[in-house]
Write a protein that holds these residues in place. Sequence first.
Motif, PDB file in Angstrom:
ATOM      1  N   GLU A   1      17.495 -84.724 -13.778  1.00 15.90           N
ATOM      2  CA  GLU A   1      18.883 -86.101 -14.112  1.00 15.90           C
ATOM      3  C   GLU A   1      18.288 -86.677 -14.868  1.00 15.90           C
ATOM      4  N   LEU A   2      17.214 -86.367 -16.247  1.00 20.19           N
ATOM      5  CA  LEU A   2      17.480 -87.469 -17.070  1.00 20.19           C
ATOM      6  C   LEU A   2      18.458 -87.244 -17.575  1.00 20.19           C
ATOM      7  N   ASP A   3      19.053 -89.181 -17.941  1.00 25.09           N
ATOM      8  CA  ASP A   3      20.291 -88.730 -19.233  1.00 25.09           C
ATOM      9  C   ASP A   3      19.440 -90.356 -19.965  1.00 25.09           C
ATOM     10  N   SER A   4      20.915 -90.994 -20.500  1.00 27.60           N
ATOM     11  CA  SER A   4      20.522 -92.652 -20.877  1.00 27.60           C
ATOM     12  C   SER A   4      19.937 -93.452 -20.088  1.00 27.60           C
ATOM     13  N   THR A   5      20.008 -94.043 -18.845  1.00 25.89           N
ATOM     14  CA  THR A   5      19.228 -94.346 -17.625  1.00 25.89           C
ATOM     15  C   THR A   5      18.376 -94.031 -17.118  1.00 25.89           C
ATOM     16  N   PHE A   6      17.820 -95.657 -16.931  1.00 30.24           N
ATOM     17  CA  PHE A   6      16.120 -95.052 -16.247  1.00 30.24           C
ATOM     18  C   PHE A   6      16.000 -95.591 -14.842  1.00 30.24           C
ATOM     19  N   PHE A   7      15.278 -94.669 -14.251  1.00 34.41           N
ATOM     20  CA  PHE A   7      14.920 -95.708 -12.809  1.00 34.41           C
ATOM     21  C   PHE A   7      13.816 -96.297 -12.172  1.00 34.41           C
ATOM     22  N   ASN A   8      13.925 -97.074 -12.797  1.00 33.51           N
ATOM     23  CA  ASN A   8      12.463 -98.260 -12.933  1.00 33.51           C
ATOM     24  C   ASN A   8      11.841 -99.214 -11.738  1.00 33.51           C
ATOM     25  N   GLN A   9      13.033 -98.781 -10.429  1.00 29.51           N
ATOM     26  CA  GLN A   9      12.571 -99.494  -9.181  1.00 29.51           C
ATOM     27  C   GLN A   9      12.913 -98.154  -7.920  1.00 29.51           C
ATOM     28  N   ALA A  10      12.910 -98.208  -7.469  1.00 24.71           N
ATOM     29  CA  ALA A  10      12.247 -97.918  -6.053  1.00 24.71           C
ATOM     30  C   ALA A  10      14.260 -98.204  -5.402  1.00 24.71           C
ATOM     31  N   HIS A  11      14.618 -99.077  -5.411  1.00 28.77           N
ATOM     32  CA  HIS A  11      15.545-100.099  -4.755  1.00 28.77           C
ATOM     33  C   HIS A  11      14.640 -99.832  -3.297  1.00 28.77           C
ATOM     34  N   ASN A  12      14.249 -99.844  -2.864  1.00 27.03           N
ATOM     35  CA  ASN A  12      13.451 -99.975  -1.694  1.00 27.03           C
ATOM     36  C   ASN A  12      12.118-100.872  -1.755  1.00 27.03           C
ATOM     37  N   ASP A  13      12.043-102.001  -1.603  1.00 23.37           N
ATOM     38  CA  ASP A  13      10.404-102.471  -1.701  1.00 23.37           C
ATOM     39  C   ASP A  13       9.583-102.026  -1.249  1.00 23.37           C
ATOM     40  N   TYR A  14      10.227-101.608   0.138  1.00 22.45           N
ATOM     41  CA  TYR A  14       9.306-101.161   1.302  1.00 22.45           C
ATOM     42  C   TYR A  14       8.527 -99.530   1.181  1.00 22.45           C
ATOM     43  N   LEU A  15       9.614 -98.628   0.656  1.00 27.66           N
ATOM     44  CA  LEU A  15       8.999 -97.579   0.356  1.00 27.66           C
ATOM     45  C   LEU A  15       8.447 -97.855  -1.493  1.00 27.66           C
ATOM     46  N   GLU A  16       8.687 -98.890  -1.587  1.00 26.10           N
ATOM     47  CA  GLU A  16       7.677 -98.770  -2.996  1.00 26.10           C
ATOM     48  C   GLU A  16       6.040 -99.360  -2.896  1.00 26.10           C
ATOM     49  N   THR A  17       6.504-100.042  -1.873  1.00 27.19           N
ATOM     50  CA  THR A  17       4.648-100.427  -1.629  1.00 27.19           C
ATOM     51  C   THR A  17       4.195 -99.449  -1.084  1.00 27.19           C
ATOM     52  N   TRP A  18       4.567 -99.099  -0.061  1.00 26.41           N
ATOM     53  CA  TRP A  18       4.507 -97.088   0.025  1.00 26.41           C
ATOM     54  C   TRP A  18       3.936 -96.596  -0.868  1.00 26.41           C
ATOM     55  N   LEU A  19       4.002 -96.159  -1.820  1.00 22.35           N
ATOM     56  CA  LEU A  19       3.995 -95.850  -3.269  1.00 22.35           C
ATOM     57  C   LEU A  19       2.695 -96.725  -3.677  1.00 22.35           C
ATOM     58  N   GLU A  20       2.746 -97.771  -4.180  1.00 21.70           N
ATOM     59  CA  GLU A  20       2.096 -98.105  -4.916  1.00 21.70           C
ATOM     60  C   GLU A  20       0.624 -98.869  -4.509  1.00 21.70           C
ATOM     61  N   ALA A  21       0.652 -99.086  -3.003  1.00 18.96           N
ATOM     62  CA  ALA A  21       0.555 -99.660  -2.497  1.00 18.96           C
ATOM     63  C   ALA A  21      -1.086 -98.840  -1.041  1.00 18.96           C
ATOM     64  N   GLY A  22       0.196 -97.757  -1.142  1.00 13.36           N
ATOM     65  CA  GLY A  22      -0.215 -96.942  -0.019  1.00 13.36           C
ATOM     66  C   GLY A  22       0.084 -97.818   1.292  1.00 13.36           C
ATOM     67  N   TRP A  23      -1.366 -97.678   2.385  1.00 13.15           N
ATOM     68  CA  TRP A  23      -2.211 -97.791   3.679  1.00 13.15           C
ATOM     69  C   TRP A  23      -2.233 -99.882   3.969  1.00 13.15           C
ATOM     70  N   LEU A  24      -2.721 -99.383   2.342  1.00  8.66           N
ATOM     71  CA  LEU A  24      -2.851-101.307   2.852  1.00  8.66           C
ATOM     72  C   LEU A  24      -1.616-101.697   2.444  1.00  8.66           C
ATOM     73  N   GLY A  25      -0.997-101.806   2.074  1.00  9.95           N
ATOM     74  CA  GLY A  25       0.281-102.251   1.979  1.00  9.95           C
ATOM     75  C   GLY A  25       1.255-101.711   2.944  1.00  9.95           C
ATOM     76  N   GLY A  26       1.099-100.490   3.504  1.00  9.20           N
ATOM     77  CA  GLY A  26       1.928-100.764   4.905  1.00  9.20           C
ATOM     78  C   GLY A  26       1.722-101.638   6.201  1.00  9.20           C
ATOM     79  N   GLY A  27       0.188-102.187   5.984  1.00  8.40           N
ATOM     80  CA  GLY A  27      -0.637-102.347   6.564  1.00  8.40           C
ATOM     81  C   GLY A  27      -0.133-103.580   6.339  1.00  8.40           C
ATOM     82  N   LEU A  28       0.377-104.631   5.242  1.00 13.06           N
ATOM     83  CA  LEU A  28       0.373-106.084   5.057  1.00 13.06           C
ATOM     84  C   LEU A  28       1.790-105.924   5.577  1.00 13.06           C
ATOM     85  N   ILE A  29       2.521-105.209   5.880  1.00 19.91           N
ATOM     86  CA  ILE A  29       4.213-105.917   5.418  1.00 19.91           C
ATOM     87  C   ILE A  29       3.827-105.431   7.263  1.00 19.91           C
ATOM     88  N   LEU A  30       3.529-104.454   7.923  1.00 18.43           N
ATOM     89  CA  LEU A  30       3.427-104.491   9.081  1.00 18.43           C
ATOM     90  C   LEU A  30       3.204-105.933  10.270  1.00 18.43           C
TER      91      LEU A  30
END
Length: 458
Positions: A353-382
């Motif tokens: 997948e490596l090319d001249s572009t880069f995937f700097n965001q998940a383009h899904n804030d819920y999924l990205e929050t799950w990655l970065e904040a785990g259960w606490l982030g998921g609980g806060l969204i709920l």
Amino acid sequence: MKVRELAKKESKGSWDPVVIAALALLGISILFGGASRDHALRLAFVELAALPLLVLSAERLIRTSLWRNHRFALGLLAAFFAIPLIQLIPLPPAIWGALPGRDQMLLALQLAGLEPGWGPLSLSPAITWSSVLALLPPAAVFLATLSLTQRQLERLVHLGIAAAIGGVLLGAAQLASGGERLYPWATTDAGSVTGFFANRNHLASYLLITAPFAITLGAATLRRRRRENTPLWLGALFIGLVVVGLAAIRSRAGITLFAPVMGASLLAAWIAAGRGSPRLGLLALAGATGAALTVVAILALPPILARFDTQKGSEVRFERWPLVAETAQTYLPLGSGIGSFDTVYRSVEPLQELDSTFFNQAHNDYLETWLEAGWLGGGLILAFLIWYSRRCWSAWRALPSRERDLQRAASIGIGALLLHSVADYPLRTVTLAVLFALICGLLELARRSDQSPDGHAR
């Protein structure tokens, strides 16, 4: 003296410092907050501009005891700050090294002949701290909204609508110029309609947020039986401008969300007009929308449909979501740290997948929050969704009033941003984060309207 009456007395007058600071911060965030990265100086200016409003609004809420009416919402706001701050606490090597997902980092230190030292939970502590600072402007606006009068709140909304018009006009000039001189940001969307933003999708989100307010405030003039219905016709013209603007922007998210946003907005307008049989002015609003859609369908339909053509190439964000979800499991339950997505994804990105572009965001804030904040982030969204559902119920079941009109429009704007966040990252842009905080504050007032005897229209 009642708490609410004291707050109203303090916030009366054209020179109320809180409303002046709120208007200034909203204007500054629109001009300097339209990008989410690579412009640290301008974003820092917005954060510094938030400090006076943060102090003034917090002091008023404490002195008037209004904060007691909003414990749950203020608790959510505190949690938004608490999660990244907790992730910055230094941990001893024994604890830090035992966190999920740190084995590769420990192996790298071992190969380099280094002993692991104290470190925070976040894999990108500098970006996590920047994320804390980025919360200051929306937090300041949210606190201010809880202590302002109805007329002052309407001034903030009017400024937001005026900025939307300015953004579309700037976008038209950008399209006509054919160059890069009129773009305020170093943008990947050069040649497109972006207005004050670096990303055309975020301009589309801004228009979708402001449209319900223009429609609802215009329709409310019918209920109040004013002889002068100028706001109603201005609302109709604004909706026509939004339709044409979305067609020129060609944001797939904006085009997809337009129908549900307009449907909910027209329902809110019907309620604001006093229910009953639709009046001529309300029909004019729907007619303006239909006329604008017809013009767009005749003149601009082919390029719009081309944006949805999947035959020209795959949609990268959808293809990479499974890898993001799988990587998130590695860092559960605490996550990798707010703002660490880019660092984490680069470590697992497949070579093909490596090319001249880069995937700097998940383009899904819920999924990205799950990655970065785990259960606490998921609980806060709920918890946020629970708050949102309860306030929507309060706003929509009530009789029409000036307060309720704004609250119903705010609920639509919040819903639009929540839906857009499924396939993008609008709330990581300071301008949209500040506007989101404003409309969240408007919706939070639905609770106070239910409980206080002065919750009628002002």
